[in-house]
Design a protein around this motif. Structure first.
Motif, short mmCIF file in Angstrom:
data_model
loop_
_atom_site.label_atom_id
_atom_site.label_comp_id
_atom_site.label_asym_id
_atom_site.label_seq_id
_atom_site.Cartn_x
_atom_site.Cartn_y
_atom_site.Cartn_z
N LEU A 104 0.82 -1.22 0.00
CA LEU A 104 0.00 0.00 0.00
C LEU A 104 0.86 1.26 0.00
O LEU A 104 0.59 2.21 -0.72
CB LEU A 104 -0.92 0.02 1.22
CG LEU A 104 -2.24 -0.71 1.11
CD1 LEU A 104 -2.99 -0.60 2.44
CD2 LEU A 104 -3.09 -0.16 0.00
N GLY A 105 1.88 1.27 0.85
CA GLY A 105 2.69 2.47 1.03
C GLY A 105 3.51 2.84 -0.19
O GLY A 105 3.68 4.02 -0.49
N PHE A 106 4.01 1.84 -0.90
CA PHE A 106 4.87 2.12 -2.05
C PHE A 106 4.17 1.91 -3.39
O PHE A 106 4.65 2.37 -4.42
CB PHE A 106 6.14 1.27 -1.99
CG PHE A 106 7.02 1.62 -0.83
CD1 PHE A 106 7.68 2.83 -0.78
CD2 PHE A 106 7.17 0.73 0.22
CE1 PHE A 106 8.49 3.16 0.29
CE2 PHE A 106 7.98 1.05 1.30
CZ PHE A 106 8.64 2.26 1.34
N SER A 130 0.71 2.54 -4.06
CA SER A 130 -0.35 3.51 -4.36
C SER A 130 -0.29 4.61 -3.32
O SER A 130 0.61 4.66 -2.50
CB SER A 130 -1.71 2.81 -4.35
OG SER A 130 -1.97 2.26 -3.07
N SER A 131 -1.27 5.47 -3.35
CA SER A 131 -1.30 6.54 -2.34
C SER A 131 -2.60 6.42 -1.54
O SER A 131 -3.57 7.12 -1.81
CB SER A 131 -1.18 7.91 -3.00
OG SER A 131 -2.19 8.05 -3.98
N PRO A 132 -2.60 5.53 -0.53
CA PRO A 132 -3.81 5.36 0.28
C PRO A 132 -3.99 6.53 1.26
O PRO A 132 -3.08 7.33 1.48
CB PRO A 132 -3.54 4.06 1.04
CG PRO A 132 -2.06 4.02 1.16
CD PRO A 132 -1.52 4.67 -0.09
N ALA A 133 -5.18 6.58 1.83
CA ALA A 133 -5.45 7.61 2.84
C ALA A 133 -4.56 7.40 4.05
O ALA A 133 -4.18 6.27 4.38
CB ALA A 133 -6.93 7.56 3.24
N GLU A 134 -4.23 8.50 4.72
CA GLU A 134 -3.37 8.41 5.90
C GLU A 134 -4.00 7.54 6.98
O GLU A 134 -3.31 6.82 7.69
CB GLU A 134 -3.08 9.81 6.44
CG GLU A 134 -2.10 9.82 7.58
CD GLU A 134 -1.80 11.21 8.09
OE1 GLU A 134 -1.30 11.31 9.21
OE2 GLU A 134 -2.08 12.19 7.38
N THR A 173 -5.81 4.93 6.57
CA THR A 173 -5.63 3.52 6.22
C THR A 173 -4.26 3.04 6.68
O THR A 173 -4.14 1.97 7.30
CB THR A 173 -5.78 3.32 4.70
OG1 THR A 173 -7.05 3.82 4.29
CG2 THR A 173 -5.65 1.86 4.31
N ILE A 174 -3.23 3.83 6.40
CA ILE A 174 -1.87 3.49 6.84
C ILE A 174 -1.82 3.42 8.37
O ILE A 174 -1.25 2.50 8.95
CB ILE A 174 -0.84 4.53 6.32
CG1 ILE A 174 -0.79 4.52 4.80
CG2 ILE A 174 0.53 4.29 6.91
CD1 ILE A 174 -0.15 3.31 4.18
#
Length: 193
Positions: free
Chosen positions: A44-46, A48-52, A54-55
């Protein structure tokens, strides 16, 4: 005959060994779960650009797994040492500091603190997701009350442990004074002779 019954009862503590071995297997399950979530976080982190949020939720999930794993270690090592047999690791450089003074009361307080930490992580995850329609006010209220119950229980356990600890030194000091009094009496007898 009664001595044999007592010895059999004392040996029955070894029945708990499979329970602790089972908890070690559960530890492997949590390590596997942690790795799966970590790989998911990396993708997810590298990728795409998920919502903060979600991270943040995935990271909180990882922290939760680590805290539960720590809880398992405390139960496995502390429980075995307290209720089954000594581990005989005195002087080992990796010996946990808390293990040198572990007893049933210390273990209960440490477990209660770990449970509060785990509950805090779960509550934080609920608060982060509070805007979602799946989280109701009633669910939020109940989980907060359950967390507060854990906190109050841990405080009560710590207070009980402190009360018991305050009573112990008095008893131990009278026990420790008696041998020194005997040594003084022996030395007095030697001088008189």
């Amino acid at each position: 005959m009664l001595g044999r019954v007592g010895y059999v009862m004392f040996l029955s503590r070894w029945i708990q060994v499979p329970l602790y071995l089972g908890l070690i297997v559960a530890q492997f399950v949590y390590v596997w779960r942690f790795m799966v979530e970590l790989v998911h976080l990396i993708h997810l982190g590298f990728g795409s650009s998920p919502a903060e949020t979600t991270i943040m939720l995935i990271v909180l999930g990882l922290v939760d797994v680590v805290m539960i794993s720590n809880l398992l270690i405390m139960v496995i090592v502390g429980g075995y040492e307290t209720f089954v047999s000594r581990l005989r690791i005195e002087g080992h450089p990796d010996q946990p500091q808390w293990l040198s003074h572990v007893n049933a009361n210390v273990l209960k307080v440490k477990l209660a603190m770990a449970i509060i930490g785990i509950s805090s992580i779960h509550l934080l995850q609920i608060f982060i997701n509070a805007a979602r329609p799946a989280i109701t006010d009633r669910e939020l209220l109940w989980k907060t009350l359950i967390h507060l119950t854990f906190v109050i229980s841990a405080i009560a356990l710590a207070l009980i442990d402190r009360i018991m600890e305050n009573n112990r030194p008095h008893q131990e000091s009278t026990k420790s004074e008696r041998p020194s009094e005997r040594q003084g009496e022996r030395q007095g007898e030697r001088v008189a002779a």
